[in-house]
Design a protein around this motif. Structure first.
Motif, PDB file in Angstrom:
ATOM      1  N   TYR A 508       0.858  -1.191   0.000  1.00  0.00           N
ATOM      2  CA  TYR A 508       0.000   0.000   0.000  1.00  0.00           C
ATOM      3  C   TYR A 508       0.887   1.232   0.000  1.00  0.00           C
ATOM      4  O   TYR A 508       2.033   1.185   0.447  1.00  0.00           O
ATOM      5  CB  TYR A 508      -0.922   0.015   1.226  1.00  0.00           C
ATOM      6  CG  TYR A 508      -1.957  -1.084   1.195  1.00  0.00           C
ATOM      7  CD1 TYR A 508      -3.201  -0.872   0.624  1.00  0.00           C
ATOM      8  CD2 TYR A 508      -1.681  -2.342   1.728  1.00  0.00           C
ATOM      9  CE1 TYR A 508      -4.154  -1.883   0.573  1.00  0.00           C
ATOM     10  CE2 TYR A 508      -2.619  -3.367   1.688  1.00  0.00           C
ATOM     11  CZ  TYR A 508      -3.850  -3.134   1.107  1.00  0.00           C
ATOM     12  OH  TYR A 508      -4.786  -4.131   1.050  1.00  0.00           O
ATOM     13  N   LYS A 509       0.333   2.345  -0.475  1.00  0.00           N
ATOM     14  CA  LYS A 509       1.159   3.551  -0.554  1.00  0.00           C
ATOM     15  C   LYS A 509       0.866   4.554   0.560  1.00  0.00           C
ATOM     16  O   LYS A 509       1.571   5.558   0.699  1.00  0.00           O
ATOM     17  CB  LYS A 509       1.017   4.224  -1.916  1.00  0.00           C
ATOM     18  CG  LYS A 509      -0.363   4.714  -2.292  1.00  0.00           C
ATOM     19  CD  LYS A 509      -0.320   5.260  -3.720  1.00  0.00           C
ATOM     20  CE  LYS A 509      -1.680   5.757  -4.203  1.00  0.00           C
ATOM     21  NZ  LYS A 509      -1.633   6.178  -5.626  1.00  0.00           N
ATOM     22  N   ALA A 510      -0.178   4.295   1.355  1.00  0.00           N
ATOM     23  CA  ALA A 510      -0.490   5.182   2.480  1.00  0.00           C
ATOM     24  C   ALA A 510      -1.430   4.445   3.422  1.00  0.00           C
ATOM     25  O   ALA A 510      -2.047   3.444   3.047  1.00  0.00           O
ATOM     26  CB  ALA A 510      -1.136   6.479   1.993  1.00  0.00           C
ATOM     27  N   MET A 511      -1.532   4.975   4.663  1.00  0.00           N
ATOM     28  CA  MET A 511      -2.404   4.334   5.642  1.00  0.00           C
ATOM     29  C   MET A 511      -3.147   5.399   6.439  1.00  0.00           C
ATOM     30  O   MET A 511      -2.593   6.453   6.766  1.00  0.00           O
ATOM     31  CB  MET A 511      -1.584   3.440   6.582  1.00  0.00           C
ATOM     32  CG  MET A 511      -2.427   2.623   7.551  1.00  0.00           C
ATOM     33  SD  MET A 511      -1.471   1.290   8.349  1.00  0.00           S
ATOM     34  CE  MET A 511      -0.655   2.205   9.660  1.00  0.00           C
ATOM     35  N   VAL A 512      -4.410   5.113   6.732  1.00  0.00           N
ATOM     36  CA  VAL A 512      -5.245   5.988   7.564  1.00  0.00           C
ATOM     37  C   VAL A 512      -5.563   5.253   8.862  1.00  0.00           C
ATOM     38  O   VAL A 512      -6.045   4.116   8.835  1.00  0.00           O
ATOM     39  CB  VAL A 512      -6.560   6.358   6.840  1.00  0.00           C
ATOM     40  CG1 VAL A 512      -7.519   7.076   7.786  1.00  0.00           C
ATOM     41  CG2 VAL A 512      -6.281   7.206   5.608  1.00  0.00           C
ATOM     42  N   ILE A 513      -5.281   5.889  10.001  1.00  0.00           N
ATOM     43  CA  ILE A 513      -5.671   5.334  11.302  1.00  0.00           C
ATOM     44  C   ILE A 513      -6.917   6.099  11.747  1.00  0.00           C
ATOM     45  O   ILE A 513      -6.830   7.276  12.118  1.00  0.00           O
ATOM     46  CB  ILE A 513      -4.543   5.480  12.340  1.00  0.00           C
ATOM     47  CG1 ILE A 513      -3.270   4.750  11.868  1.00  0.00           C
ATOM     48  CG2 ILE A 513      -4.998   4.930  13.693  1.00  0.00           C
ATOM     49  CD1 ILE A 513      -2.084   4.916  12.809  1.00  0.00           C
ATOM     50  N   GLY A 514      -8.063   5.453  11.656  1.00  0.00           N
ATOM     51  CA  GLY A 514      -9.300   6.131  12.015  1.00  0.00           C
ATOM     52  C   GLY A 514     -10.479   5.186  11.900  1.00  0.00           C
ATOM     53  O   GLY A 514     -10.440   4.212  11.146  1.00  0.00           O
ATOM     54  N   HIS A 515     -11.520   5.480  12.645  1.00  0.00           N
ATOM     55  CA  HIS A 515     -12.696   4.598  12.638  1.00  0.00           C
ATOM     56  C   HIS A 515     -13.931   5.420  12.960  1.00  0.00           C
ATOM     57  O   HIS A 515     -13.868   6.652  13.046  1.00  0.00           O
ATOM     58  CB  HIS A 515     -12.505   3.461  13.649  1.00  0.00           C
ATOM     59  CG  HIS A 515     -12.371   3.935  15.065  1.00  0.00           C
ATOM     60  ND1 HIS A 515     -13.444   4.022  15.923  1.00  0.00           N
ATOM     61  CD2 HIS A 515     -11.294   4.391  15.771  1.00  0.00           C
ATOM     62  CE1 HIS A 515     -13.031   4.486  17.090  1.00  0.00           C
ATOM     63  NE2 HIS A 515     -11.727   4.715  17.030  1.00  0.00           N
ATOM     64  N   GLN A 516     -15.065   4.750  13.136  1.00  0.00           N
ATOM     65  CA  GLN A 516     -16.329   5.467  13.345  1.00  0.00           C
ATOM     66  C   GLN A 516     -17.064   5.002  14.592  1.00  0.00           C
ATOM     67  O   GLN A 516     -18.289   5.128  14.691  1.00  0.00           O
ATOM     68  CB  GLN A 516     -17.206   5.309  12.087  1.00  0.00           C
ATOM     69  CG  GLN A 516     -16.620   6.085  10.922  1.00  0.00           C
ATOM     70  CD  GLN A 516     -17.012   5.549   9.558  1.00  0.00           C
ATOM     71  OE1 GLN A 516     -17.219   4.354   9.382  1.00  0.00           O
ATOM     72  NE2 GLN A 516     -17.082   6.433   8.581  1.00  0.00           N
ATOM     73  N   GLY A 517     -16.316   4.496  15.573  1.00  0.00           N
ATOM     74  CA  GLY A 517     -16.916   4.160  16.866  1.00  0.00           C
ATOM     75  C   GLY A 517     -17.231   5.422  17.641  1.00  0.00           C
ATOM     76  O   GLY A 517     -16.981   6.535  17.170  1.00  0.00           O
ATOM     77  N   PRO A 518     -17.767   5.289  18.853  1.00  0.00           N
ATOM     78  CA  PRO A 518     -18.137   6.482  19.633  1.00  0.00           C
ATOM     79  C   PRO A 518     -16.968   7.420  19.917  1.00  0.00           C
ATOM     80  O   PRO A 518     -17.123   8.634  19.896  1.00  0.00           O
ATOM     81  CB  PRO A 518     -18.686   5.890  20.933  1.00  0.00           C
ATOM     82  CG  PRO A 518     -19.150   4.522  20.570  1.00  0.00           C
ATOM     83  CD  PRO A 518     -18.188   4.046  19.520  1.00  0.00           C
ATOM     84  N   ASN A 519     -15.775   6.852  20.195  1.00  0.00           N
ATOM     85  CA  ASN A 519     -14.593   7.663  20.496  1.00  0.00           C
ATOM     86  C   ASN A 519     -13.353   7.045  19.853  1.00  0.00           C
ATOM     87  O   ASN A 519     -13.269   5.830  19.715  1.00  0.00           O
ATOM     88  CB  ASN A 519     -14.378   7.739  22.013  1.00  0.00           C
ATOM     89  CG  ASN A 519     -15.515   8.445  22.714  1.00  0.00           C
ATOM     90  OD1 ASN A 519     -15.678   9.649  22.612  1.00  0.00           O
ATOM     91  ND2 ASN A 519     -16.333   7.675  23.429  1.00  0.00           N
ATOM     92  N   PHE A 520     -12.385   7.896  19.512  1.00  0.00           N
ATOM     93  CA  PHE A 520     -11.177   7.405  18.847  1.00  0.00           C
ATOM     94  C   PHE A 520     -10.405   6.459  19.761  1.00  0.00           C
ATOM     95  O   PHE A 520     -10.245   5.274  19.468  1.00  0.00           O
ATOM     96  CB  PHE A 520     -10.295   8.578  18.420  1.00  0.00           C
ATOM     97  CG  PHE A 520      -9.025   8.164  17.729  1.00  0.00           C
ATOM     98  CD1 PHE A 520      -9.046   7.741  16.416  1.00  0.00           C
ATOM     99  CD2 PHE A 520      -7.808   8.174  18.405  1.00  0.00           C
ATOM    100  CE1 PHE A 520      -7.871   7.333  15.775  1.00  0.00           C
ATOM    101  CE2 PHE A 520      -6.637   7.773  17.782  1.00  0.00           C
ATOM    102  CZ  PHE A 520      -6.668   7.354  16.457  1.00  0.00           C
ATOM    103  N   CYS A 521      -9.941   6.987  20.907  1.00  0.00           N
ATOM    104  CA  CYS A 521      -9.174   6.149  21.837  1.00  0.00           C
ATOM    105  C   CYS A 521      -8.986   6.941  23.122  1.00  0.00           C
ATOM    106  O   CYS A 521      -8.487   8.062  23.091  1.00  0.00           O
ATOM    107  CB  CYS A 521      -7.820   5.775  21.239  1.00  0.00           C
ATOM    108  SG  CYS A 521      -6.729   4.879  22.379  1.00  0.00           S
ATOM    109  N   ALA A 522      -9.389   6.337  24.248  1.00  0.00           N
ATOM    110  CA  ALA A 522      -9.301   7.045  25.526  1.00  0.00           C
ATOM    111  C   ALA A 522      -8.056   6.659  26.316  1.00  0.00           C
ATOM    112  O   ALA A 522      -8.001   6.844  27.529  1.00  0.00           O
ATOM    113  CB  ALA A 522     -10.555   6.779  26.361  1.00  0.00           C
ATOM    114  N   GLY A 523      -7.040   6.118  25.615  1.00  0.00           N
ATOM    115  CA  GLY A 523      -5.768   5.875  26.282  1.00  0.00           C
ATOM    116  C   GLY A 523      -5.460   4.417  26.534  1.00  0.00           C
ATOM    117  O   GLY A 523      -5.993   3.527  25.877  1.00  0.00           O
ATOM    118  N   ALA A 524      -4.591   4.186  27.523  1.00  0.00           N
ATOM    119  CA  ALA A 524      -4.122   2.833  27.822  1.00  0.00           C
ATOM    120  C   ALA A 524      -5.219   2.020  28.501  1.00  0.00           C
ATOM    121  O   ALA A 524      -6.173   2.560  29.050  1.00  0.00           O
ATOM    122  CB  ALA A 524      -2.894   2.898  28.719  1.00  0.00           C
ATOM    123  N   ASN A 525      -5.065   0.724  28.444  1.00  0.00           N
ATOM    124  CA  ASN A 525      -5.972  -0.182  29.132  1.00  0.00           C
ATOM    125  C   ASN A 525      -5.531  -0.266  30.595  1.00  0.00           C
ATOM    126  O   ASN A 525      -4.628  -1.020  30.956  1.00  0.00           O
ATOM    127  CB  ASN A 525      -5.942  -1.567  28.477  1.00  0.00           C
ATOM    128  CG  ASN A 525      -7.019  -2.490  29.010  1.00  0.00           C
ATOM    129  OD1 ASN A 525      -7.283  -2.507  30.203  1.00  0.00           O
ATOM    130  ND2 ASN A 525      -7.659  -3.248  28.123  1.00  0.00           N
TER     131      ASN A 525
END
Length: 782
Positions: A508-525
């Motif tokens: 692949y020539k590029a990558m997108v990190i993203g999704h459509q859940g309620p929130n992107f990421c609230a940090g570490a587990n």
């Protein structure tokens, strides 16, 4: 029709009109805000920087809104391309305003009304025929910044090109979810939403439920807002609710559920007594010094809230999917389940009976309820989730009148309103009695639908790799255990790493990190982290942190561009994932921050390095000296400051000034893909490794230590807060190697950050903070 809206006017500077003008300012469009007196217009503008929640992405946007009055400034209306009327809901007042402004409008202007209840045909009786072609209803939901719904209604004279232009502008520029409504009382959202609230309240009385019991059963557990039913009514205002409800009752003589809209005695009594909800601090709930009381629907007296327990609620809470939760609640035999089924079944039947009266299709109804009322799923999506065949059988067993078209659909062999296959969403079209494919804008990439087209490259527990087409790869987060917050775990990190492998291999020539859940990421587990800490496995913790640091550096120096597409909560490790990307395409509604100090830690996966690099780049050459960079980073990270919009994120240093902000969250993945292609096709070169970072060293730490000593003496921070802050200061000032004449490199900062993070994780007081956050959901001060 090709027309740009370079300046707009909003007529009526009340809370709603002012916030509509404010949201145009959020989109970078100047607005004239009119009212009958200059002080009223100015009050509307001033309120934009005072209202909560904030109507503006940043206070500076208020400068784009100009207060005007009709006596002195009406001629300025010839400057604007769009006029939105948002005056009081009285036809005589609206007509007086129209007659006053018509002579001053330019020939190409579009005029719209924000009415929620007056028929379009009545509004246009005073308009010239030529202006009727450029008149329509644009019904914004309150508050306009946060509520995505924009209902559009056209009349028999409205030019199709005008209507299409407003729809496109609302979606692309204002970031709205467009719903095509008909000229019927309360349109779509309020027609069904207010029915749902009315039937809930009436059924509560019939079944003998308290308001806290109802709110427990109609909140987040079944995909509705946290405020549920009665708290939502308090927020909206009980007087406002009565007005909207009365519009339906007075203007819908043939509605089969008309009596449901009749104002119940308990609601009228509250309003007559001045208990209007949140704005008077008393409605269904009442704020007192002793706590929040609730009203008894039978006696009208306020008393302490009682604990609520239902078997159905417990069963629903244990289900993973939204559909599973609703089904568990609806099919529970207890008192709560019987109540919920009665409300749900009548709401579903009512919604189905509104086609084709208020909408020609199920999609606009579902979207209206999601975007205007905050439902996780619209009525027909909910009906699919609980099983159409089984639920219809139960409705008929109960003697409920199921709409004929629903029975016809089932008789045709189709047992769901929606189906997804081959990357497309199909739906049952009531008018043609056939299955149609949704006509979706190319800018609205729905990843879950897209995946059904055979585009999944790899699926893991918490994330997947998806082929977006055009040689662009996507990393989608979907945590199995915490899909709302998507915390970083091994699965998520490994999936990003696998994506990087594919980039490095030239697949692949590029990558997108993203999704459509309620929130992107609230940090570490944090749950995983505390287990490791309690087991004393700090070498394991350091290895995990090192792997994450290495992954972020790998993203930063990738020869192929990696674009991050964050939205909503992007906290702690969430920021650390987007920070190293080549570019960020962020939703306007972005809540981003490094909040680790709240659990007794400092950023550990490169967050400190990213803040330093961002502040240096945003300030330009020589604008901020080494101490100023370290000081601003220290204030931002040390006080766990969170930006409440993407624009504020740029100001605070969480985003670069060059990053892209998209107001329509549905367009974010598409926009990120376009940016990825632009960079990849434009000869992208990764940044140069920095071994020349100038930070103040020990001298800078001395000033910070003095300030911390003062805070501690004043009782503003604890000894443990001071310890955390000193370790943070050590990292942000460049450790032992930085100073006036010395530079440090990126890896050194990562190494001392990791060392500080792991040492703090070993502190008993930090572990107490982590446990408290996991249990209570808020920080512990110890």
């Amino acid at each position: 029709m090709s027309q740009q809206f370079e300046k707009v006017a909003v007529l009526g500077a009340g809370v709603m009109g002012a916030q509509i003008a404010g949201h145009f300012a959020n989109a970078g469009i100047p607005a004239l805000l009119f009212d009958i007196k200059q002080e009223l217009a100015q009050k509307g503008v001033d309120g934009l920087t005072k209202l909560k929640p904030a109507p503006l992405y940043k206070p500076k946007n208020a400068e784009l809104v100009t207060a005007c009055n009709y006596d002195e400034h009406v001629e300025r209306l010839n400057e604007v391309d769009l006029v939105i009327e948002a005056v009081a809901e009285r036809l005589d007042i609206k007509h007086a305003v129209y007659n006053n402004i018509i002579p001053h409008l330019k020939d190409s202007v579009i005029l719209t009304s924000n009415t929620s209840g007056i028929p379009l045909g009545d509004l246009t009786t005073v308009l010239p025929d030529e202006l009727k072609k450029r008149f329509m209803i644009t019904h914004f939901f309150n508050p306009p910044r946060y509520m995505r719904l924009l209902e559009l209604v056209k009349g028999p004279d409205t030019d199709d090109a005008v209507y299409d232009l407003i729809a496109e502008f609302g979606e692309d520029v204002l970031g709205k979810g467009i719903v095509h409504a008909k000229d019927t009382p309360n349109f779509i959202g309020n027609r069904i939403g207010v029915f749902g609230m009315a039937v809930t309240m009436n059924t509560a009385i019939e079944h003998g439920l308290t308001i806290e019991e109802v709110d427990k059963l109609t909140g987040t557990v079944v995909g509705r807002p946290k405020s549920a039913t009665f708290r939502t009514a308090d927020v909206v205002g009980l007087d406002t609710m009565i007005n909207v409800q009365r519009t339906s009752y007075d203007n819908l003589p043939n509605d089969e559920e008309r009596e449901t809209f009749k104002i119940p005695d308990f609601l009228q009594t509250l309003v007559d007594g001045g208990n209007l909800g949140a704005k008077t601090k008393s409605g269904f709930y009442k704020k007192t010094d002793e706590g929040i009381l609730s009203v008894d629907l039978k006696t009208g007296e306020y008393g302490p809230q009682k604990k609520v327990r239902f078997d159905g609620f417990r069963l629903a809470k244990d289900r993973q999917s939204m559909g599973g939760k609703i089904k568990a609640m609806a099919y529970s035999d207890d008192k709560g389940g019987q109540f919920f089924w009665e409300v749900l079944s009548r709401t579903l039947i009512y919604s189905a009976n509104r086609i084709p009266e208020i909408s020609d299709d199920i999609i606009n109804i579902d979207n209206a309820m999601k975007w205007g009322y905050g439902w996780d799923a619209g009525p027909f999506e909910v009906w699919d989730a609980i099983g159409v065949t089984d639920s219809v059988s139960r409705m008929e067993f109960d003697g409920k009148p199921v709409p004929q078209w629903v029975k016809d659909m089932l008789a045709s062999g189709r047992d769901s309103f929606y189906s997804v296959q081959d990357g497309k969403l199909d739906y049952y079209d009531v008018i043609s009695q056939s299955v149609q494919t949704e006509n979706r804008s190319e800018k609205s990439i729905n990843l879950n639908i897209h995946k059904t087209g055979g585009n999944v490259v790899k699926k893991d527990w918490s994330a997947s790799l998806i082929d977006l087409g055009d040689d662009v790869l996507n990393v989608q987060f979907h945590s199995v255990l915490q899909p709302t917050l998507n915390p970083i775990d091994g699965s998520l990190g490994q999936t990003i790493s696998d994506g990087m492998d594919l980039l490095d291999a030239g697949k692949y020539k590029a990558m997108v990190i993203g999704h459509q859940g309620p929130n992107f990421c609230a940090g570490a587990n944090l749950a995983n982290m505390i287990q490791v800490c309690e087991a004393g496995e700090f070498d394991k913790l350091e290895d995990a942190v090192k792997q994450l640091q290495d992954l972020t550096q790998r993203i930063r120096f990738s020869k192929s561009p990696v674009i991050a597409a964050p939205h909503h909560l992007t906290l702690g490790g969430g920021f650390e994932l987007i920070g190293p990307a080549a570019h960020r395409v962020a939703a306007g509604e972005l809540y981003v921050g490094l909040v680790e100090v709240g659990v007794g830690l400092i950023p550990g996966a490169g967050g400190n390095l990213r803040m330093i690099l961002n502040l240096m780049e945003n300030s330009g050459k020589g604008r901020m000296n080494a101490f100023q960079v370290a000081q601003k980073a220290f204030e931002t990270v040390g006080f766990a400051k969170v930006a409440t919009s993407a624009e504020e994120g740029k100001f605070m240093g969480y985003l670069l000034k060059t990053d892209t902000v998209v107001l329509n969250n549905d367009h974010r993945i598409w926009a990120a893909k376009q940016k990825a292609l632009e960079l990849a096709d434009g000869g992208y070169e990764p940044p140069t490794y920095r071994d020349d970072l100038k930070l103040p060293g020990a001298g800078g730490r001395t000033a910070m230590a003095m300030a911390l000593k003062g805070f501690k003496a004043q009782g503003k921070i604890s000894a443990h807060d001071e310890l955390i802050a000193k370790k943070l200061a050590f990292v942000l000032t460049g450790g032992d190697k930085a100073g006036l004449t010395k530079s440090v490199d990126e890896q050194y900062l990562l190494d001392i950050e990791r060392e500080a993070f792991v040492s703090l994780a070993g502190e008993a007081l930090t572990q107490d903070r982590i446990r408290f956050m996991l249990k209570k959901g808020k920080p512990l001060r110890n």
